[in-house]
Motif scaffolding. Structure first.
Motif, mmCIF file in Angstrom:
data_model
loop_
_atom_site.group_PDB
_atom_site.id
_atom_site.type_symbol
_atom_site.label_atom_id
_atom_site.label_comp_id
_atom_site.label_asym_id
_atom_site.label_seq_id
_atom_site.Cartn_x
_atom_site.Cartn_y
_atom_site.Cartn_z
ATOM 1 N N LEU A 1 0.839 -1.197 0.000
ATOM 2 C CA LEU A 1 0.000 0.000 0.000
ATOM 3 C C LEU A 1 0.873 1.245 0.000
ATOM 4 O O LEU A 1 1.715 1.425 0.894
ATOM 5 C CB LEU A 1 -0.906 0.006 1.234
ATOM 6 C CG LEU A 1 -1.809 -1.227 1.405
ATOM 7 C CD1 LEU A 1 -2.529 -1.180 2.740
ATOM 8 C CD2 LEU A 1 -2.803 -1.316 0.252
ATOM 9 N N SER A 2 0.679 2.109 -0.974
ATOM 10 C CA SER A 2 1.454 3.347 -1.059
ATOM 11 C C SER A 2 0.674 4.568 -0.621
ATOM 12 O O SER A 2 1.245 5.646 -0.475
ATOM 13 C CB SER A 2 1.949 3.552 -2.505
ATOM 14 O OG SER A 2 0.847 3.621 -3.405
ATOM 15 N N ASP A 3 -0.626 4.436 -0.401
ATOM 16 C CA ASP A 3 -1.471 5.535 0.063
ATOM 17 C C ASP A 3 -1.580 5.447 1.578
ATOM 18 O O ASP A 3 -2.176 4.499 2.112
ATOM 19 C CB ASP A 3 -2.856 5.432 -0.582
ATOM 20 C CG ASP A 3 -3.788 6.565 -0.177
ATOM 21 O OD1 ASP A 3 -3.660 7.077 0.955
ATOM 22 O OD2 ASP A 3 -4.659 6.942 -0.980
ATOM 23 N N PRO A 4 -1.018 6.409 2.335
ATOM 24 C CA PRO A 4 -1.033 6.290 3.798
ATOM 25 C C PRO A 4 -2.439 6.318 4.398
ATOM 26 O O PRO A 4 -2.673 5.689 5.430
ATOM 27 C CB PRO A 4 -0.198 7.488 4.266
ATOM 28 C CG PRO A 4 -0.176 8.435 3.120
ATOM 29 C CD PRO A 4 -0.269 7.598 1.881
ATOM 30 N N HIS A 5 -3.368 7.017 3.764
ATOM 31 C CA HIS A 5 -4.739 7.053 4.275
ATOM 32 C C HIS A 5 -5.364 5.657 4.189
ATOM 33 O O HIS A 5 -6.013 5.183 5.128
ATOM 34 C CB HIS A 5 -5.562 8.064 3.473
ATOM 35 C CG HIS A 5 -6.872 8.424 4.102
ATOM 36 N ND1 HIS A 5 -8.016 7.678 3.908
ATOM 37 C CD2 HIS A 5 -7.228 9.431 4.927
ATOM 38 C CE1 HIS A 5 -9.012 8.218 4.582
ATOM 39 N NE2 HIS A 5 -8.561 9.287 5.217
ATOM 40 N N LEU A 6 -5.141 4.984 3.083
ATOM 41 C CA LEU A 6 -5.631 3.621 2.920
ATOM 42 C C LEU A 6 -4.870 2.666 3.845
ATOM 43 O O LEU A 6 -5.457 1.778 4.459
ATOM 44 C CB LEU A 6 -5.486 3.183 1.468
ATOM 45 C CG LEU A 6 -5.806 1.724 1.137
ATOM 46 C CD1 LEU A 6 -7.260 1.401 1.459
ATOM 47 C CD2 LEU A 6 -5.495 1.430 -0.334
ATOM 48 N N ALA A 7 -3.559 2.864 3.947
ATOM 49 C CA ALA A 7 -2.729 1.979 4.768
ATOM 50 C C ALA A 7 -3.167 1.993 6.219
ATOM 51 O O ALA A 7 -3.222 0.942 6.877
ATOM 52 C CB ALA A 7 -1.259 2.392 4.654
ATOM 53 N N LEU A 8 -3.521 3.164 6.743
ATOM 54 C CA LEU A 8 -3.922 3.218 8.137
ATOM 55 C C LEU A 8 -5.264 2.543 8.354
ATOM 56 O O LEU A 8 -5.470 1.867 9.364
ATOM 57 C CB LEU A 8 -3.969 4.658 8.636
ATOM 58 C CG LEU A 8 -4.061 4.731 10.163
ATOM 59 C CD1 LEU A 8 -3.066 5.712 10.737
ATOM 60 C CD2 LEU A 8 -5.456 5.069 10.646
ATOM 61 N N ARG A 9 -6.189 2.684 7.403
ATOM 62 C CA ARG A 9 -7.485 2.015 7.551
ATOM 63 C C ARG A 9 -7.319 0.494 7.538
ATOM 64 O O ARG A 9 -7.956 -0.218 8.321
ATOM 65 C CB ARG A 9 -8.434 2.475 6.451
ATOM 66 C CG ARG A 9 -8.964 3.888 6.653
ATOM 67 C CD ARG A 9 -10.025 4.236 5.632
ATOM 68 N NE ARG A 9 -9.447 4.410 4.297
ATOM 69 C CZ ARG A 9 -10.167 4.452 3.172
ATOM 70 N NH1 ARG A 9 -11.486 4.303 3.225
ATOM 71 N NH2 ARG A 9 -9.573 4.636 2.016
ATOM 72 N N VAL A 10 -6.464 -0.004 6.654
ATOM 73 C CA VAL A 10 -6.204 -1.450 6.625
ATOM 74 C C VAL A 10 -5.526 -1.895 7.916
ATOM 75 O O VAL A 10 -5.884 -2.914 8.514
ATOM 76 C CB VAL A 10 -5.341 -1.806 5.392
ATOM 77 C CG1 VAL A 10 -4.882 -3.262 5.455
ATOM 78 C CG2 VAL A 10 -6.113 -1.548 4.102
ATOM 79 N N ASN A 11 -4.551 -1.110 8.373
ATOM 80 C CA ASN A 11 -3.818 -1.446 9.589
ATOM 81 C C ASN A 11 -4.721 -1.459 10.807
ATOM 82 O O ASN A 11 -4.511 -2.235 11.747
ATOM 83 C CB ASN A 11 -2.672 -0.446 9.780
ATOM 84 C CG ASN A 11 -1.705 -0.857 10.871
ATOM 85 O OD1 ASN A 11 -1.621 -0.218 11.914
ATOM 86 N ND2 ASN A 11 -0.960 -1.925 10.638
ATOM 87 N N ALA A 12 -5.749 -0.612 10.807
ATOM 88 C CA ALA A 12 -6.680 -0.566 11.937
ATOM 89 C C ALA A 12 -7.495 -1.844 12.059
ATOM 90 O O ALA A 12 -8.056 -2.123 13.119
ATOM 91 C CB ALA A 12 -7.613 0.636 11.796
ATOM 92 N N ILE A 13 -7.548 -2.631 10.986
ATOM 93 C CA ILE A 13 -8.312 -3.885 11.008
ATOM 94 C C ILE A 13 -7.408 -5.098 11.196
ATOM 95 O O ILE A 13 -7.649 -5.930 12.070
ATOM 96 C CB ILE A 13 -9.130 -4.042 9.714
ATOM 97 C CG1 ILE A 13 -10.135 -2.897 9.567
ATOM 98 C CG2 ILE A 13 -9.864 -5.389 9.700
ATOM 99 C CD1 ILE A 13 -10.922 -2.932 8.274
ATOM 100 N N VAL A 14 -6.359 -5.198 10.409
ATOM 101 C CA VAL A 14 -5.542 -6.416 10.426
ATOM 102 C C VAL A 14 -4.182 -6.224 11.089
ATOM 103 O O VAL A 14 -3.431 -7.192 11.256
ATOM 104 C CB VAL A 14 -5.348 -6.972 8.996
ATOM 105 C CG1 VAL A 14 -6.656 -7.465 8.439
ATOM 106 C CG2 VAL A 14 -4.729 -5.921 8.073
ATOM 107 N N GLY A 15 -3.851 -4.993 11.474
ATOM 108 C CA GLY A 15 -2.598 -4.765 12.177
ATOM 109 C C GLY A 15 -1.381 -5.141 11.343
ATOM 110 O O GLY A 15 -1.372 -5.009 10.127
ATOM 111 N N GLY A 16 -0.363 -5.643 12.032
ATOM 112 C CA GLY A 16 0.889 -5.982 11.357
ATOM 113 C C GLY A 16 1.210 -7.453 11.385
ATOM 114 O O GLY A 16 2.391 -7.839 11.390
ATOM 115 N N THR A 17 0.190 -8.303 11.412
ATOM 116 C CA THR A 17 0.410 -9.755 11.430
ATOM 117 C C THR A 17 0.607 -10.275 10.013
ATOM 118 O O THR A 17 -0.313 -10.220 9.198
ATOM 119 C CB THR A 17 -0.784 -10.465 12.092
ATOM 120 O OG1 THR A 17 -0.885 -10.026 13.447
ATOM 121 C CG2 THR A 17 -0.606 -11.975 12.062
#
Length: 497
Positions: free
Chosen positions: A193-209
């Protein structure tokens, strides 16, 4: 000299962990050594350890939930296949097994991995003591061996007890390595993911696993911001995907969680915004003392994290450490029956998006801001090296209220008072302006009156996922050096866009 073996090209990051493991595995010094590797499930520990054994010609054994005699038969078979002895091994007990493992390192350093060690120790509680006896300092089998024995496990509560207090292996380990989840920056790169806005939304669900992308989502990553909603529906909320039930399984896999109902309720209380013990107790209609044990167990299991209040002593707040578990309790668990019906995911997600922003995205954004201050921000930008980073609450007696501080960064004190480097407010969906800055100025004055911290150089930080007003930007760029503006581009750095 210690050497290192080459990291597999297919392994993403994990440079620190690989370096530590490979140096331990190839250490040429005489005498067998012991290491302990732990970490929450799905972080890639098995991949790491198996790869180290493959690269260095070591022995890997993955334990399973089994009775002691079956495990002895399995490791006998595995060692026979590895070493090709004149006659097959048939171990009668674990004393014989450990001595055979030590014998592997007679001629060279050999990594030996026992993965999911808690399964073996549960079936045979004497096993840690047996290893302690085998690793006695003057014992010939140890001193003449260069076996690098690595005990690994995902049950954090069990692994934490191996080296604690008066445990048999206390003081025996030469390596203690925790394989952590990927932070928000690495997770964005891992998900492509190169879009930080999208990256944070994804990270808020699946984290860094890592496993959640490769195995659980089969490599399915949002193709862009416009694909985010569809991605949630087709992966996390789809009953056909492993991610759908993963949060439930994470609790079920913890050996110390004997009453899943109570533990789920505690996590649900936190997901609803009850971050203190009293708040959780009120949500569950119990006394605070009644939930002390489940809170401690969830902490030991790595599912609940206690954050200290930087501005007040003995006022911790709790947060769910695994984003997927938080998402499950805030979004999925209340409507579980609906989600299990085919085709319901889209309708549920449409009705849940506002709740997602308030209960999941907002708090997660605050935590990412704190992580940035802890691990990524240039100390010169903060005014010094952080000693403590967290949240805080400041009492305002005149207004009879308390002011929450989303990000509080304390430095290292040379005298009686430590410097308060930064206080900040984090807003995911708001364009921040002068009103937010004025609030931080007022809070700083209250902290100065309290006298605990030196606030002479405290910077006022505005963290926003939506941006800042022109007036605030102009002030930060010109006349007020105390103002620090941090946007998503700063939080994520270079994502290779």
């Amino acid at each position: 000299m210690r050497g290192e073996v080459d990291k597999p090209a297919a392994m993403f990051d994990r440079d620190y962990e690989w370096s530590a493991l490979s140096r331990f595995a190839t250490d040429p010094q005489p005498g067998a050594t012991l290491g302990v590797v732990s970490g929450r499930r799905r972080q890639g520990k098995t991949f790491l350890l198996d790869a180290v054994c493959t690269a260095a010609g070591g022995f890997y054994f993955g334990a399973t939930e089994a009775a002691d005699p079956e495990s002895l038969r399995r490791i006998s078979t595995a060692l026979t296949a590895y070493g090709s002895p004149p006659t097959p091994y048939h171990f009668a007990d674990w004393f014989e097994v450990v001595d055979a493992l030590l014998a592997l390192g007679r001629d060279r350093p050999v990594p030996v991995v026992i993965d999911e060690f808690p399964y073996l120790a549960k079936a045979n509680p004497e096993l840690p003591s047996i290893i302690q006896q085998a690793f006695r300092p003057l014992r010939a089998e140890r001193s003449e061996s260069r076996t690098r024995l690595l005990l690994c496990g995902s049950a954090l509560s069990s692994m934490g007890k191996l080296l604690a207090g008066n445990a048999p292996l206390r003081g025996r380990a030469g390596l203690e390595l925790v394989v952590r989840t990927l932070d928000h920056r690495l997770a964005a790169r891992f998900w492509g993911l190169s879009d930080p806005h999208l990256a944070l939304r994804v990270n808020a669900i699946v984290g860094g696993t890592p496993a959640y992308r490769k195995e659980f989502a089969r490599g399915d990553s949002p193709s862009g911001p416009e694909d985010f909603d569809d991605w949630v529906v087709r992966t996390v909320l789809s009953p056909e995907t492993p991610l759908f039930r993963e949060a439930r399984y994470l609790l079920a896999e913890e050996p110390d969680l004997r009453d899943p109902t109570l533990y789920h309720s505690v996590l649900a209380a936190v997901a609803e915004g009850n971050a203190t013990r009293s708040g959780m107790a009120g949500y569950l209609e119990r006394k605070a003392a009644d939930i002390a044990h489940p809170i401690n167990v969830l902490e030991d299991a790595g599912l609940l994290h206690r954050d200290a209040d930087v501005l007040r002593d003995n006022r911790p707040a709790y947060r769910i450490a695994e984003p997927l578990v938080g998402f499950y309790h805030a979004i999925m668990r209340p409507v579980w029956d609906q989600l299990e019906r085919p085709g319901a995911a889209g309708r549920v997600w449409q009705a849940s998006r506002r709740r997602f922003v308030s209960n999941i995205l907002g708090p997660h954004f605050e935590q990412v801001c704190r992580d940035w201050a802890s691990h990524h921000a240039d100390p010169d930008l903060l005014g010094g090296l952080p000693a403590k980073v967290g949240h805080g609450v400041v009492n305002d007696a005149a207004r009879r209220t308390g002011h929450e501080v989303d990000v509080a960064v304390a430095g290292i004190g040379d005298g009686l008072k430590a410097p308060l480097l930064v206080i900040g407010e984090a807003k995911w969906n708001d364009v921040m302006g002068m009103g937010h800055l004025d609030r931080l100025r007022h809070i700083r004055s209250l902290i100065a009156q309290g006298g605990r911290y030196d606030t002479a150089s405290t910077r006022l930080a505005c963290f926003s996922g939506a941006g800042f007003t022109d007036e605030l930007r102009a002030l930060a760029a010109g006349s007020d050096p105390d103002v620090l503006l941090v946007d998503l581009a700063e939080l994520y750095g270079d994502l290779g866009a």
